[in-house]
Design a protein around this motif. Structure first.
Motif, PDB file in Angstrom:
ATOM      1  N   ARG A  31     -17.233 -10.406   2.249  1.00 53.71           N
ATOM      2  CA  ARG A  31     -17.346  -9.882   3.613  1.00 53.71           C
ATOM      3  C   ARG A  31     -16.071  -9.166   4.042  1.00 53.71           C
ATOM      4  NH1 ARG A  31     -21.143 -14.818   5.727  1.00 53.71           N
ATOM      5  NH2 ARG A  31     -19.405 -16.066   4.981  1.00 53.71           N
ATOM      6  N   ALA A  32     -14.925  -9.584   3.523  1.00 56.16           N
ATOM      7  CA  ALA A  32     -13.680  -8.889   3.842  1.00 56.16           C
ATOM      8  C   ALA A  32     -13.714  -7.457   3.295  1.00 56.16           C
ATOM      9  CB  ALA A  32     -12.492  -9.647   3.271  1.00 56.16           C
ATOM     10  N   LYS A  33     -14.206  -7.297   2.092  1.00 59.59           N
ATOM     11  CA  LYS A  33     -14.274  -5.955   1.477  1.00 59.59           C
ATOM     12  C   LYS A  33     -15.134  -5.021   2.311  1.00 59.59           C
ATOM     13  CE  LYS A  33     -17.020  -5.129  -2.036  1.00 59.59           C
ATOM     14  NZ  LYS A  33     -17.621  -5.026  -3.387  1.00 59.59           N
ATOM     15  N   THR A  34     -16.161  -5.574   2.938  1.00 61.08           N
ATOM     16  CA  THR A  34     -17.083  -4.769   3.739  1.00 61.08           C
ATOM     17  C   THR A  34     -16.541  -4.523   5.138  1.00 61.08           C
ATOM     18  OG1 THR A  34     -18.945  -5.715   2.531  1.00 61.08           O
ATOM     19  CG2 THR A  34     -19.438  -4.666   4.640  1.00 61.08           C
ATOM     20  N   THR A  35     -15.945  -5.530   5.738  1.00 64.89           N
ATOM     21  CA  THR A  35     -15.585  -5.487   7.157  1.00 64.89           C
ATOM     22  C   THR A  35     -14.288  -4.735   7.405  1.00 64.89           C
ATOM     23  OG1 THR A  35     -16.670  -7.644   7.391  1.00 64.89           O
ATOM     24  CG2 THR A  35     -15.249  -6.941   9.195  1.00 64.89           C
ATOM     25  N   PHE A  36     -13.360  -4.769   6.467  1.00 66.61           N
ATOM     26  CA  PHE A  36     -12.033  -4.200   6.688  1.00 66.61           C
ATOM     27  C   PHE A  36     -11.857  -2.927   5.868  1.00 66.61           C
ATOM     28  CE2 PHE A  36     -11.106  -8.970   6.822  1.00 66.61           C
ATOM     29  CZ  PHE A  36     -11.541  -9.064   8.138  1.00 66.61           C
ATOM     30  N   LEU A  37     -11.614  -1.839   6.570  1.00 69.14           N
ATOM     31  CA  LEU A  37     -11.374  -0.537   5.941  1.00 69.14           C
ATOM     32  C   LEU A  37      -9.888  -0.235   6.115  1.00 69.14           C
ATOM     33  CD1 LEU A  37     -12.976   1.903   4.663  1.00 69.14           C
ATOM     34  CD2 LEU A  37     -12.985   2.889   6.963  1.00 69.14           C
ATOM     35  N   TYR A  38      -9.116  -0.524   5.079  1.00 70.05           N
ATOM     36  CA  TYR A  38      -7.660  -0.465   5.199  1.00 70.05           C
ATOM     37  C   TYR A  38      -7.129   0.959   5.055  1.00 70.05           C
ATOM     38  CZ  TYR A  38      -7.136  -5.534   5.130  1.00 70.05           C
ATOM     39  OH  TYR A  38      -7.182  -6.865   5.449  1.00 70.05           O
ATOM     40  N   ALA A  39      -6.208   1.312   5.933  1.00 69.67           N
ATOM     41  CA  ALA A  39      -5.511   2.591   5.820  1.00 69.67           C
ATOM     42  C   ALA A  39      -4.515   2.522   4.663  1.00 69.67           C
ATOM     43  CB  ALA A  39      -4.786   2.911   7.118  1.00 69.67           C
ATOM     44  N   GLY A  40      -4.289   3.653   4.032  1.00 66.54           N
ATOM     45  CA  GLY A  40      -3.355   3.705   2.920  1.00 66.54           C
ATOM     46  C   GLY A  40      -3.936   3.201   1.610  1.00 66.54           C
ATOM     47  N   ARG A  41      -5.256   3.030   1.553  1.00 62.59           N
ATOM     48  CA  ARG A  41      -5.905   2.533   0.340  1.00 62.59           C
ATOM     49  C   ARG A  41      -7.113   3.396  -0.016  1.00 62.59           C
ATOM     50  NH1 ARG A  41      -6.269  -4.081   1.010  1.00 62.59           N
ATOM     51  NH2 ARG A  41      -4.163  -4.433   1.867  1.00 62.59           N
ATOM     52  N   ARG A  42      -7.564   3.192  -1.234  1.00 60.70           N
ATOM     53  CA  ARG A  42      -8.778   3.838  -1.707  1.00 60.70           C
ATOM     54  C   ARG A  42      -9.924   2.828  -1.601  1.00 60.70           C
ATOM     55  NH1 ARG A  42      -9.692   8.421  -4.694  1.00 60.70           N
ATOM     56  NH2 ARG A  42     -11.510   8.476  -6.092  1.00 60.70           N
ATOM     57  N   THR A  43     -11.058   3.238  -1.038  1.00 64.38           N
ATOM     58  CA  THR A  43     -12.177   2.321  -0.850  1.00 64.38           C
ATOM     59  C   THR A  43     -12.902   2.104  -2.173  1.00 64.38           C
ATOM     60  OG1 THR A  43     -13.911   3.964  -0.433  1.00 64.38           O
ATOM     61  CG2 THR A  43     -12.484   3.360   1.428  1.00 64.38           C
ATOM     62  N   PRO A  44     -13.700   1.030  -2.281  1.00 60.63           N
ATOM     63  CA  PRO A  44     -14.516   0.845  -3.490  1.00 60.63           C
ATOM     64  C   PRO A  44     -15.470   1.992  -3.749  1.00 60.63           C
ATOM     65  CG  PRO A  44     -14.447  -1.168  -2.195  1.00 60.63           C
ATOM     66  CD  PRO A  44     -13.804  -0.107  -1.352  1.00 60.63           C
ATOM     67  N   SER A  45     -15.772   2.790  -2.718  1.00 61.41           N
ATOM     68  CA  SER A  45     -16.668   3.939  -2.869  1.00 61.41           C
ATOM     69  C   SER A  45     -15.932   5.221  -3.239  1.00 61.41           C
ATOM     70  CB  SER A  45     -17.451   4.156  -1.567  1.00 61.41           C
ATOM     71  OG  SER A  45     -18.188   3.012  -1.223  1.00 61.41           O
ATOM     72  N   ASP A 103     -13.294   6.797  -1.475  1.00 56.39           N
ATOM     73  CA  ASP A 103     -12.647   7.576  -0.417  1.00 56.39           C
ATOM     74  C   ASP A 103     -11.234   7.054  -0.164  1.00 56.39           C
ATOM     75  OD1 ASP A 103     -14.849   9.301   0.326  1.00 56.39           O
ATOM     76  OD2 ASP A 103     -15.801   7.514   1.159  1.00 56.39           O
ATOM     77  N   THR A 104     -10.300   7.968   0.052  1.00 52.13           N
ATOM     78  CA  THR A 104      -8.928   7.590   0.380  1.00 52.13           C
ATOM     79  C   THR A 104      -8.748   7.599   1.894  1.00 52.13           C
ATOM     80  OG1 THR A 104      -8.061   8.479  -1.692  1.00 52.13           O
ATOM     81  CG2 THR A 104      -6.505   8.191   0.118  1.00 52.13           C
ATOM     82  N   ILE A 105      -8.239   6.489   2.431  1.00 54.03           N
ATOM     83  CA  ILE A 105      -7.990   6.368   3.868  1.00 54.03           C
ATOM     84  C   ILE A 105      -6.485   6.554   4.084  1.00 54.03           C
ATOM     85  CG2 ILE A 105      -8.325   4.965   5.918  1.00 54.03           C
ATOM     86  CD1 ILE A 105     -10.919   5.630   4.393  1.00 54.03           C
ATOM     87  N   PRO A 106      -6.051   7.677   4.635  1.00 56.53           N
ATOM     88  CA  PRO A 106      -4.611   7.906   4.814  1.00 56.53           C
ATOM     89  C   PRO A 106      -3.989   6.890   5.755  1.00 56.53           C
ATOM     90  CG  PRO A 106      -5.872   9.938   5.090  1.00 56.53           C
ATOM     91  CD  PRO A 106      -6.854   8.815   5.091  1.00 56.53           C
ATOM     92  N   PRO A 107      -2.703   6.591   5.563  1.00 55.08           N
ATOM     93  CA  PRO A 107      -2.012   5.697   6.512  1.00 55.08           C
ATOM     94  C   PRO A 107      -1.905   6.352   7.875  1.00 55.08           C
ATOM     95  CG  PRO A 107      -0.464   6.681   4.961  1.00 55.08           C
ATOM     96  CD  PRO A 107      -1.820   7.062   4.483  1.00 55.08           C
ATOM     97  N   GLY A 108      -1.946   5.536   8.921  1.00 57.03           N
ATOM     98  CA  GLY A 108      -1.852   6.056  10.272  1.00 57.03           C
ATOM     99  C   GLY A 108      -0.422   6.352  10.660  1.00 57.03           C
ATOM    100  N   ASN A 109      -0.265   6.995  11.795  1.00 53.61           N
ATOM    101  CA  ASN A 109       1.057   7.241  12.347  1.00 53.61           C
ATOM    102  C   ASN A 109       1.633   5.933  12.891  1.00 53.61           C
ATOM    103  OD1 ASN A 109       0.896  10.036  11.845  1.00 53.61           O
ATOM    104  ND2 ASN A 109      -0.235  10.363  13.759  1.00 53.61           N
ATOM    105  N   PRO A 110       2.953   5.868  13.090  1.00 52.01           N
ATOM    106  CA  PRO A 110       3.544   4.652  13.665  1.00 52.01           C
ATOM    107  C   PRO A 110       2.871   4.260  14.976  1.00 52.01           C
ATOM    108  CG  PRO A 110       5.255   6.117  12.857  1.00 52.01           C
ATOM    109  CD  PRO A 110       3.967   6.887  12.750  1.00 52.01           C
ATOM    110  N   GLY A 111       2.556   2.986  15.098  1.00 48.12           N
ATOM    111  CA  GLY A 111       1.894   2.488  16.288  1.00 48.12           C
ATOM    112  C   GLY A 111       0.390   2.611  16.271  1.00 48.12           C
ATOM    113  N   GLU A 112      -0.164   3.214  15.205  1.00 47.34           N
ATOM    114  CA  GLU A 112      -1.608   3.367  15.085  1.00 47.34           C
ATOM    115  C   GLU A 112      -2.161   2.349  14.093  1.00 47.34           C
ATOM    116  OE1 GLU A 112      -1.893   8.083  16.278  1.00 47.34           O
ATOM    117  OE2 GLU A 112      -2.448   7.468  14.256  1.00 47.34           O
ATOM    118  N   PRO A 113      -3.485   2.164  14.065  1.00 42.64           N
ATOM    119  CA  PRO A 113      -4.073   1.095  13.249  1.00 42.64           C
ATOM    120  C   PRO A 113      -3.806   1.248  11.752  1.00 42.64           C
ATOM    121  CG  PRO A 113      -5.656   1.930  14.858  1.00 42.64           C
ATOM    122  CD  PRO A 113      -4.493   2.864  14.878  1.00 42.64           C
ATOM    123  N   ASP A 114      -3.750   0.087  11.075  1.00 40.74           N
ATOM    124  CA  ASP A 114      -3.661   0.083   9.621  1.00 40.74           C
ATOM    125  C   ASP A 114      -4.954  -0.426   8.994  1.00 40.74           C
ATOM    126  OD1 ASP A 114      -3.564  -2.584  10.312  1.00 40.74           O
ATOM    127  OD2 ASP A 114      -1.852  -3.071   9.021  1.00 40.74           O
TER     128      ASP A 114
END
Length: 468
Positions: free
Chosen positions: A314-328, A330-341
């Protein structure tokens, strides 16, 4: 001004041009029903409404830029005096009552068709169609009472002034409506309905009946309604939790009610879309089409909770982490300072599942509202609360998450399972904390008797002082 001679020649909102409708043509009797589905799908997916229903639990933070829509933070801190004028609170009220008035108008139209019915088969259609509309109207009232508690039960669009009904009256109204719907909706899964897959059915109504009863603490009704769904043997958990919320999981055998959207399989042209529900929760600074506004992000509390119980599926499904590549992929770029990770992974549709040519986040995906997993966990809770064993339905949900079974499950273990299973979904965590009396100990700023419901929008009180 001289170029559009008929620009203002428009019908009033929520009315039907009755002189232009041939009510003797019963082949068109479903048209007002489909119109209610369209309005409901758009209004129920309004991003501001979703923010308000999701934000108050300990699983969701506002996200996005620190000062963007800061009123969501006031809502999370239960500083309700600071949001009575919040535009999204007013828009949520207006949107839900728009569903109600649209449904009322549709029921009036269906009654006009009924005057020309001469066969039992057409009368059966009339009963089913009115039940579909009454379900959607009751669904709007269900949301209304989740936001505001006491609110007007509007079933007459001609009413000029309306007063609030008590929360008990609103919930009883919903239950009575569901009794009608259960009697007249088809005995099918939504994905089995001929010619209109995804339409609501008897089991959608049983589900809504159970959800309202759960808020009321009526565990006998919860048990009876959920057991009827289980005993139908029509539903099952979608085996891949990760894909459940993506294109492969649309209208699966787990679904009892979804908001449906489509791009018709075409890379351009018309599409039926949500009211920015997906974009609202997409990654900031993302790469098209995986990008959005960055709201409603997982808290560190829910991430730690999942990690501590080794809830990796459920963690793999629920959390879409910035700065990582998803199991599918797609690359999720890191956010700017003060923005979500980290973002809500249940709103994520992989780029490789989207129709080529479409680049709007979540395009062609549906929004899951009622799932069979909830049926199983409500059933388990109702059994435990009535001194029965809830292990069987409870462990079905755990097995899908690849967690070991638990014997003689307790109420707290069921609530923990709900926390993991429904994280980031429709404020389920908040409502579980409130109905079990745990909210004051878990949610900073929550005060029993004050934090449960939002204030009615000041705009609405200005229009109708009876709502004060």
């Amino acid at each position: 001004m001289s170029g559009c001679s008929d620009f203002l020649d428009k019908l009033p909102e929520n009315t039907v041009a009755q002189e232009e409708v041939d009510y003797t043509n019963l082949n068109n009797m479903y048209m007002p029903v489909s119109g209610v589905y369209a309005v409901a799908a758009f209004k129920f997916s309004f991003w501001g409404a979703y923010g308000l229903i999701a934000i108050r639990g300990d699983d969701v933070n506002k996200g996005s830029a620190p000062n963007d829509q800061i009123e969501f933070n006031y809502a999370k801190q239960f500083q309700y005096d600071r949001i009575s004028g919040f535009w999204a609170l007013n828009a949520t009220w207006e949107g839900l009552y728009n569903v109600v008035t649209t449904a009322n108008a549709a029921l009036e139209s269906l009654d006009r068709y009924k005057e020309n019915i001469t066969s039992s088969s057409d009368m059966e259609k009339y009963n089913q169609y009115t039940a579909e509309v009454r379900f959607l109207r009751a669904m709007a009232f269900y949301r209304i009472t989740q936001y505001w508690g006491a609110a007007p039960i509007l079933i007459d669009n001609q009413a000029l002034t309306i007063e609030k009904n008590s929360i008990e009256e609103v919930r009883q109204f919903i239950q009575n409506e569901m009794d009608y719907c259960i009697a007249h909706l088809p005995n099918l899964r939504p994905n089995e309905v001929p010619n209109k897959p995804g339409a609501v059915t008897k089991y959608s109504a049983l589900m809504l009946k159970a959800k309202v009863a759960l808020l009321d603490g009526d565990y006998t009704t919860v048990l009876n309604a959920t057991q009827e769904i289980i005993d139908s043997q029509k539903f099952s958990l979608y085996p891949d939790y990760y894909q459940l919320f993506k294109i492969p999981g649309k209208l699966s055998n787990e679904s009892l009610y979804e908001l449906q959207f489509t791009d018709f399989g075409a890379g351009s042209g018309d599409a039926v879309t949500s009211d920015a529900w997906f974009a609202f929760q997409g990654p900031r600074n993302g790469i098209s089409p995986i990008q959005g506004w960055g709201f409603m992000v997982p808290t560190q509390e829910i991430r730690s909770f999942m990690a501590e119980r080794n809830d990796s599926v459920r963690a793999k499904t629920t959390f879409l982490y910035a700065g990582r590549r998803t199991p599918s992929g797609d690359t999720i770029p890191p956010g700017n300072p003060g923005e979500p990770d980290c973002y809500n992974g249940k709103a994520y549709t992989p780029a490789n599942q989207m129709t080529p040519g479409r680049n709007a986040y979540g395009m062609n995906n549906n929004i899951r509202v009622f799932r069979y997993a909830d049926v199983l966990l409500m059933n388990a809770e109702a059994k435990v609360r009535t001194q029965q064993n809830g292990d069987e339905p409870f462990n079905l949900v755990r097995a899908r998450a690849k967690l070991s079974p638990i014997a003689n499950v307790t109420l707290d273990q069921i609530l923990d399972e709900r926390r993991a299973e429904f994280a980031m979904e429709w404020g389920e965590r908040f409502f579980d904390l409130v109905r079990t009396g745990k909210a004051p100990d878990v949610l900073p700023g929550f005060v029993h008797g004050e934090g449960e419901y939002y204030p009615i929008p000041q705009n609405q009180i200005d229009l109708n002082p009876n709502l004060k």
